[in-house]
Enzyme design. Structure first.
Site, mmCIF file in Angstrom:
data_model
loop_
_atom_site.group_PDB
_atom_site.id
_atom_site.type_symbol
_atom_site.label_atom_id
_atom_site.label_comp_id
_atom_site.label_asym_id
_atom_site.label_seq_id
_atom_site.Cartn_x
_atom_site.Cartn_y
_atom_site.Cartn_z
ATOM 1 N N ARG A 172 51.554 -18.538 -20.923
ATOM 2 C CA ARG A 172 50.179 -18.985 -20.691
ATOM 3 C C ARG A 172 49.352 -17.771 -20.287
ATOM 4 O O ARG A 172 49.704 -17.055 -19.349
ATOM 5 C CB ARG A 172 50.151 -20.013 -19.556
ATOM 6 N N HIS A 199 38.512 -22.179 -20.377
ATOM 7 C CA HIS A 199 37.433 -23.097 -20.758
ATOM 8 C C HIS A 199 36.323 -22.347 -21.450
ATOM 9 O O HIS A 199 35.305 -22.917 -21.808
ATOM 10 C CB HIS A 199 36.856 -23.781 -19.503
ATOM 11 N N ALA A 254 42.793 -16.342 -10.952
ATOM 12 C CA ALA A 254 41.953 -17.126 -10.045
ATOM 13 C C ALA A 254 41.944 -16.624 -8.602
ATOM 14 O O ALA A 254 41.354 -17.275 -7.739
ATOM 15 C CB ALA A 254 42.425 -18.578 -10.067
ATOM 16 N N ASP A 265 53.626 -21.120 -12.620
ATOM 17 C CA ASP A 265 52.273 -20.594 -12.400
ATOM 18 C C ASP A 265 52.342 -19.176 -11.834
ATOM 19 O O ASP A 265 53.325 -18.801 -11.190
ATOM 20 C CB ASP A 265 51.527 -21.459 -11.361
ATOM 21 N N LYS A 291 54.516 -23.750 -8.546
ATOM 22 C CA LYS A 291 54.202 -22.485 -7.878
ATOM 23 C C LYS A 291 55.401 -22.089 -7.026
ATOM 24 O O LYS A 291 55.856 -22.874 -6.188
ATOM 25 C CB LYS A 291 52.967 -22.641 -6.979
ATOM 26 N N ARG A 304 39.396 -22.662 -5.436
ATOM 27 C CA ARG A 304 39.408 -21.716 -6.572
ATOM 28 C C ARG A 304 38.519 -22.224 -7.706
ATOM 29 O O ARG A 304 37.845 -21.454 -8.363
ATOM 30 C CB ARG A 304 40.847 -21.474 -7.047
ATOM 31 N N ARG A 305 38.489 -23.556 -7.905
ATOM 32 C CA ARG A 305 37.621 -24.112 -8.961
ATOM 33 C C ARG A 305 36.151 -23.877 -8.610
ATOM 34 O O ARG A 305 35.331 -23.605 -9.461
ATOM 35 C CB ARG A 305 37.853 -25.619 -9.154
ATOM 36 N N GLN A 338 47.872 -13.017 -16.169
ATOM 37 C CA GLN A 338 46.441 -13.081 -15.818
ATOM 38 C C GLN A 338 45.737 -11.831 -16.351
ATOM 39 O O GLN A 338 46.098 -10.704 -15.999
ATOM 40 C CB GLN A 338 46.311 -13.116 -14.286
HETATM 41 P P1 FDA Z 1 35.343 -18.515 -16.892
HETATM 42 O O1 FDA Z 1 35.584 -18.861 -15.467
HETATM 43 O O2 FDA Z 1 34.918 -17.127 -17.223
HETATM 44 O O3 FDA Z 1 34.265 -19.524 -17.466
HETATM 45 C C1 FDA Z 1 33.791 -19.497 -18.797
HETATM 46 C C2 FDA Z 1 33.060 -20.785 -19.104
HETATM 47 O O4 FDA Z 1 33.959 -21.900 -19.035
HETATM 48 C C3 FDA Z 1 31.956 -21.137 -18.140
HETATM 49 O O5 FDA Z 1 30.769 -20.491 -18.484
HETATM 50 C C4 FDA Z 1 31.893 -22.635 -18.274
HETATM 51 O O6 FDA Z 1 31.226 -22.986 -19.445
HETATM 52 C C5 FDA Z 1 33.339 -23.009 -18.388
HETATM 53 N N1 FDA Z 1 34.016 -23.230 -17.064
HETATM 54 C C6 FDA Z 1 34.889 -22.407 -16.481
HETATM 55 N N2 FDA Z 1 35.326 -22.876 -15.295
HETATM 56 C C7 FDA Z 1 34.690 -24.029 -15.106
HETATM 57 C C8 FDA Z 1 34.706 -24.984 -14.069
HETATM 58 N N3 FDA Z 1 35.481 -24.824 -12.964
HETATM 59 N N4 FDA Z 1 33.920 -26.074 -14.197
HETATM 60 C C9 FDA Z 1 33.157 -26.235 -15.292
HETATM 61 N N5 FDA Z 1 33.099 -25.353 -16.319
HETATM 62 C C10 FDA Z 1 33.840 -24.266 -16.237
HETATM 63 N N6 FDA Z 1 44.964 -18.951 -12.678
HETATM 64 C C11 FDA Z 1 45.939 -18.240 -12.067
HETATM 65 O O7 FDA Z 1 45.630 -17.256 -11.386
HETATM 66 N N7 FDA Z 1 47.257 -18.606 -12.180
HETATM 67 C C12 FDA Z 1 47.643 -19.657 -12.935
HETATM 68 O O8 FDA Z 1 48.850 -19.953 -13.018
HETATM 69 C C13 FDA Z 1 46.633 -20.406 -13.607
HETATM 70 N N8 FDA Z 1 46.944 -21.480 -14.382
HETATM 71 C C14 FDA Z 1 45.972 -22.064 -15.149
HETATM 72 C C15 FDA Z 1 46.303 -23.068 -16.058
HETATM 73 C C16 FDA Z 1 45.340 -23.596 -16.887
HETATM 74 C C17 FDA Z 1 45.730 -24.643 -17.886
HETATM 75 C C18 FDA Z 1 43.987 -23.143 -16.805
HETATM 76 C C19 FDA Z 1 42.924 -23.669 -17.719
HETATM 77 C C20 FDA Z 1 43.641 -22.195 -15.884
HETATM 78 C C21 FDA Z 1 44.612 -21.654 -15.037
HETATM 79 N N9 FDA Z 1 44.283 -20.710 -14.094
HETATM 80 C C22 FDA Z 1 45.277 -20.013 -13.448
HETATM 81 C C23 FDA Z 1 42.852 -20.466 -13.738
HETATM 82 C C24 FDA Z 1 42.264 -19.323 -14.543
HETATM 83 O O9 FDA Z 1 42.837 -18.114 -14.157
HETATM 84 C C25 FDA Z 1 40.733 -19.243 -14.365
HETATM 85 O O10 FDA Z 1 40.444 -19.014 -13.020
HETATM 86 C C26 FDA Z 1 39.990 -20.479 -14.825
HETATM 87 O O11 FDA Z 1 40.550 -21.029 -15.970
HETATM 88 C C27 FDA Z 1 38.517 -20.120 -15.149
HETATM 89 O O12 FDA Z 1 38.472 -19.156 -16.166
HETATM 90 P P2 FDA Z 1 37.986 -19.482 -17.664
HETATM 91 O O13 FDA Z 1 38.868 -18.741 -18.596
HETATM 92 O O14 FDA Z 1 37.979 -20.929 -17.856
HETATM 93 O O15 FDA Z 1 36.582 -18.821 -17.832
#
Ligand code: FDA
Length: 315
Positions: free
Chosen positions: A191, A234, A196, A141, A105, A295-296, A170
């Site tokens: 990526r 995810h 987030a 990132d 970052k 954030r998670r 994003q």
């Molecule tokens: P979303 O949050 O819509 O979730 C869809 C489904 O995925 C859920 O219904 C559940 O099934 C599953 N899921 C998602 N999150 C979960 C959790 N925490 N625990 C359990 N299950 C979950 N952001 C950013 O702003 N800058 C960045 O540089 C990065 N870098 C980055 C790298 C990588 C490898 C990943 C995977 C993610 C990021 N992110 C990020 C975070 C990203 O922007 C986002 O906030 C999260 O990945 C959650 O979004 P999803 O696409 O997973 O779907």
């Protein structure tokens, strides 16, 4: 406002509050709960987790936790930690062929200091040089929207010497389809994630539906382009659509990869790796896990319950 959006916004606001951070990070009960998402504080912990994932066919990108650094000394410390990490990974052979790379970052490397862009660029350059010497890559990132232009500019400069430097886009930002078009050129590692941070409506889509639709629009551009898409999500629907788009565009499994966070949907991570696709796990380590963990939680209320249950049972 929907109650889950209210919770999300509150958690994202909390993620920026240093007073709360100091209390929570130092609470003795926190560490055990944090372990689900962060394998440890030391370089050895990151290297050990890398070995375990490599043994089952998953790649990693490692993040030394920290952000919004306000002291030059701390920014230098972060840069040095990456250099030590890369040396430790190379010694074990994990960096060969880019199996273990690093994510960083720019605000942890000094972006918000006076003259911060130059400082962060110099620190990132040193890390890129070490990564290249170790046979691997760096991904920068993406943080909140106030840093998007500076971050993309730094990536552009880094790519002059280190063309494999990865960028992150994003899908919640309204500008991102345009950025995808600009960056979908040969060799460009991108990526794509949903995003987030808490962002205003003027720059970002607010509803899940709009963010998801934007993700698919952006992914179509990246998969049809000449670059190397990294599908960071995810979301089962996104994973399915990515596979379909890769097939439609005649992509070789080595020409793109899936990425997920350490501790989230590990069975799905393994399923993707086992079917012969590339699966890279984002592996954070270090003491400064507060912002990352908040954030998670904001992404998934079930994780808040998990955290609170852990606190209650240990406390
Ligand atoms: P979303 O949050 O819509 O979730 C869809 C489904 O995925 C859920 O219904 C559940 O099934 C599953 N899921 C998602 N999150 C979960 C959790 N925490 N625990 C359990 N299950 C979950 N952001 C950013 O702003 N800058 C960045 O540089 C990065 N870098 C980055 C790298 C990588 C490898 C990943 C995977 C993610 C990021 N992110 C990020 C975070 C990203 O922007 C986002 O906030 C999260 O990945 C959650 O979004 P999803 O696409 O997973 O779907």
């Amino acid at each position: 406002m929907h109650p889950s959006d209210l919770l999300r916004n509150s958690l994202l606001q909390l993620s920026k509050m240093t007073m709360v951070r100091d209390v929570v990070e130092k609470a003795p009960v926190s560490r055990a709960v944090v372990r689900r998402f962060v394998p440890g504080a030391a370089i050895d912990d990151a290297v050990r987790a890398t070995g375990q994932l490599a043994a089952v066919g998953r790649q990693v990108t490692i993040d030394y936790l920290g952000e919004d650094t306000t002291r030059l000394e701390q920014a230098r410390h972060t840069k040095d930690a990456y250099l030590r990490l890369l040396a430790a990974l190379a010694e074990k052979g994990y960096t060969d062929g880019g199996r273990a790379e690093v994510s960083l970052k720019l605000t942890a490397l000094g972006l918000v200091l006076d003259d911060g862009r130059r400082i962060a660029l110099e620190h990132a350059r040193e890390i890129c040089r070490a990564a290249t010497n170790a046979g691997t890559t760096v991904t920068v990132d993406m943080e909140d929207h106030t840093t998007t232009d500076a971050t993309l500019e730094v990536v552009r400069e880094l790519r002059e010497d280190f063309p494999s430097t990865g960028a992150v886009l994003q899908s919640y930002l309204r500008r991102t389809a345009g950025d995808c078009r600009d960056l979908a050129y040969a060799g460009s590692r991108i990526r794509l994630c949903k995003g987030a941070y808490q962002e205003p409506e003027s720059v970002a889509y607010q509803s899940h539906d709009e963010v998801d639709k934007s993700y698919v629009r952006c992914l179509k551009i990246l998969m049809a382009g000449q670059g190397y898409p990294m599908v960071a999500s995810h979301d089962p629907r996104i994973v399915e659509i990515a596979a379909a788009l890769a097939g439609k565009n005649g992509r070789d499994p080595k020409s793109f990869e899936y990425q997920m966070l350490f501790g989230i949907r590990p069975e799905e991570q393994q399923r993707i790796a086992d079917r012969g696709d590339q699966m890279r796990v984002y592996l954070p380590f270090g003491d400064e896990w507060y912002g990352y963990l908040m954030r998670r939680m904001a992404e998934r209320p079930a994780n808040v319950a998990f955290f609170l249950r852990g606190l209650a049972s240990k406390g």
